[in-house]
Scaffold this motif. Sequence first.
Motif, PDB file in Angstrom:
ATOM      1  N   VAL A   1       0.363  -2.381   3.356  1.00  0.00           N
ATOM      2  CA  VAL A   1       1.438  -2.093   4.244  1.00  0.00           C
ATOM      3  C   VAL A   1       2.810  -2.692   4.056  1.00  0.00           C
ATOM      4  O   VAL A   1       3.966  -1.994   4.054  1.00  0.00           O
ATOM      5  CB  VAL A   1       0.998  -2.201   5.920  1.00  0.00           C
ATOM      6  N   THR A   2       2.595  -3.995   3.790  1.00  0.00           N
ATOM      7  CA  THR A   2       3.979  -4.802   3.334  1.00  0.00           C
ATOM      8  C   THR A   2       4.551  -4.292   2.237  1.00  0.00           C
ATOM      9  O   THR A   2       5.816  -3.962   1.776  1.00  0.00           O
ATOM     10  CB  THR A   2       3.780  -6.178   3.304  1.00  0.00           C
ATOM     11  N   GLN A   3       3.777  -4.017   1.244  1.00  0.00           N
ATOM     12  CA  GLN A   3       4.221  -3.277  -0.299  1.00  0.00           C
ATOM     13  C   GLN A   3       4.704  -1.952  -0.067  1.00  0.00           C
ATOM     14  O   GLN A   3       6.052  -1.755  -0.564  1.00  0.00           O
ATOM     15  CB  GLN A   3       3.019  -3.330  -1.168  1.00  0.00           C
ATOM     16  N   THR A   4       4.162  -1.251   0.850  1.00  0.00           N
ATOM     17  CA  THR A   4       4.814   0.087   0.980  1.00  0.00           C
ATOM     18  C   THR A   4       6.073   0.089   1.872  1.00  0.00           C
ATOM     19  O   THR A   4       6.893   0.825   1.564  1.00  0.00           O
ATOM     20  CB  THR A   4       3.681   1.037   2.129  1.00  0.00           C
TER      21      THR A   4
ATOM     22  N   LEU B   1       0.428  13.579  -9.826  1.00  0.00           N
ATOM     23  CA  LEU B   1       0.984  12.131  -9.966  1.00  0.00           C
ATOM     24  C   LEU B   1      -0.222  11.238  -9.707  1.00  0.00           C
ATOM     25  O   LEU B   1      -1.115  11.485  -8.831  1.00  0.00           O
ATOM     26  CB  LEU B   1       1.776  11.929  -8.660  1.00  0.00           C
ATOM     27  N   SER B   2      -0.487  10.179 -10.440  1.00  0.00           N
ATOM     28  CA  SER B   2      -1.602   9.193 -10.176  1.00  0.00           C
ATOM     29  C   SER B   2      -1.009   7.864 -10.033  1.00  0.00           C
ATOM     30  O   SER B   2       0.043   7.289 -10.530  1.00  0.00           O
ATOM     31  CB  SER B   2      -2.369   9.173 -11.505  1.00  0.00           C
TER      32      SER B   2
ATOM     33  N   LEU C   1       6.218   9.711  -0.568  1.00  0.00           N
ATOM     34  CA  LEU C   1       6.894   9.579  -1.893  1.00  0.00           C
ATOM     35  C   LEU C   1       7.583  10.627  -2.584  1.00  0.00           C
ATOM     36  O   LEU C   1       8.548  10.857  -2.831  1.00  0.00           O
ATOM     37  CB  LEU C   1       6.369   8.347  -2.734  1.00  0.00           C
ATOM     38  N   ALA C   2       6.518  11.338  -2.986  1.00  0.00           N
ATOM     39  CA  ALA C   2       6.627  12.481  -3.901  1.00  0.00           C
ATOM     40  C   ALA C   2       7.686  13.524  -3.088  1.00  0.00           C
ATOM     41  O   ALA C   2       8.741  14.130  -3.651  1.00  0.00           O
ATOM     42  CB  ALA C   2       5.271  13.247  -4.440  1.00  0.00           C
ATOM     43  N   ALA C   3       7.376  13.792  -1.925  1.00  0.00           N
ATOM     44  CA  ALA C   3       8.200  14.782  -1.122  1.00  0.00           C
ATOM     45  C   ALA C   3       9.729  14.078  -0.932  1.00  0.00           C
ATOM     46  O   ALA C   3      10.574  15.000  -1.187  1.00  0.00           O
ATOM     47  CB  ALA C   3       7.451  14.956   0.423  1.00  0.00           C
ATOM     48  N   ASP C   4       9.607  13.108  -0.657  1.00  0.00           N
ATOM     49  CA  ASP C   4      10.930  12.362  -0.615  1.00  0.00           C
ATOM     50  C   ASP C   4      11.741  12.590  -1.982  1.00  0.00           C
ATOM     51  O   ASP C   4      12.777  12.839  -1.685  1.00  0.00           O
ATOM     52  CB  ASP C   4      10.746  10.730  -0.233  1.00  0.00           C
TER      53      ASP C   4
ATOM     54  N   LYS D   1       5.095  -0.040  -3.668  1.00  0.00           N
ATOM     55  CA  LYS D   1       4.048   0.949  -4.134  1.00  0.00           C
ATOM     56  C   LYS D   1       3.185   1.587  -2.928  1.00  0.00           C
ATOM     57  O   LYS D   1       3.186   0.947  -1.881  1.00  0.00           O
ATOM     58  CB  LYS D   1       3.014  -0.063  -4.746  1.00  0.00           C
ATOM     59  N   PRO D   2       2.866   2.812  -3.321  1.00  0.00           N
ATOM     60  CA  PRO D   2       2.013   3.433  -1.944  1.00  0.00           C
ATOM     61  C   PRO D   2       0.733   2.980  -1.839  1.00  0.00           C
ATOM     62  O   PRO D   2      -0.238   2.245  -2.778  1.00  0.00           O
ATOM     63  CB  PRO D   2       1.907   4.694  -2.674  1.00  0.00           C
TER      64      PRO D   2
END
Length: 182
Positions: A27-30, A113-114, A45-48, A35-36
């Motif tokens: 959660v902190t990373q996101t 996306l991976s 992220l992709a939609a944004d 990172k997701p």
Amino acid sequence: DAIRSVQQTQQVSRREATFRHPGIAQVTQTLDNCKPANVADLAALAADFLGKLALEMHASNTDCYKRFWNVDGYNKPLNPRPENSCRDYLVERLKPLLVPFDVDESKRADIRLSFRGNGEAFHLPIEIKLDHSPDLWRAIHEQLIPLYTIEPETGGRGLLLVIWFNDSSKRSSAPPSGTKPK
């Protein structure tokens, strides 16, 4: 249709049942825009990024939207380019945005996306259709869901991206139920 509906309901149920809440570190990373934490974050992220690219293409002084069109000698748009050419341009534009997030791209689906992190792999298939494609209204149920979102790494998630030209020479059809979008 009934079987397809039951299968899709089952996919949603499975996605909900297998969802794991991210840990504090994830959660902190996101939240730190690093990172997701899961495929839902990857989809957001992709939609944004796709939304930002769309805004940039509409507002750019360089007319980068013309990369989706065949142009004449005066750089005037003539007709839409093929779907694969549009996809290649989008991939070219997305790659630099995704690098800081350790997200890779491949051409499984139109774009996939991976992300690999914390011992897990997530995949987000993106099916692309042009607004005048004869498959536009069937793409979700005949391509995206049955061919790409069935992989466990997708968590049952995927995106349908429609490239909208609004070209009067190539009329998009109305959906099976409803009216043609404007």
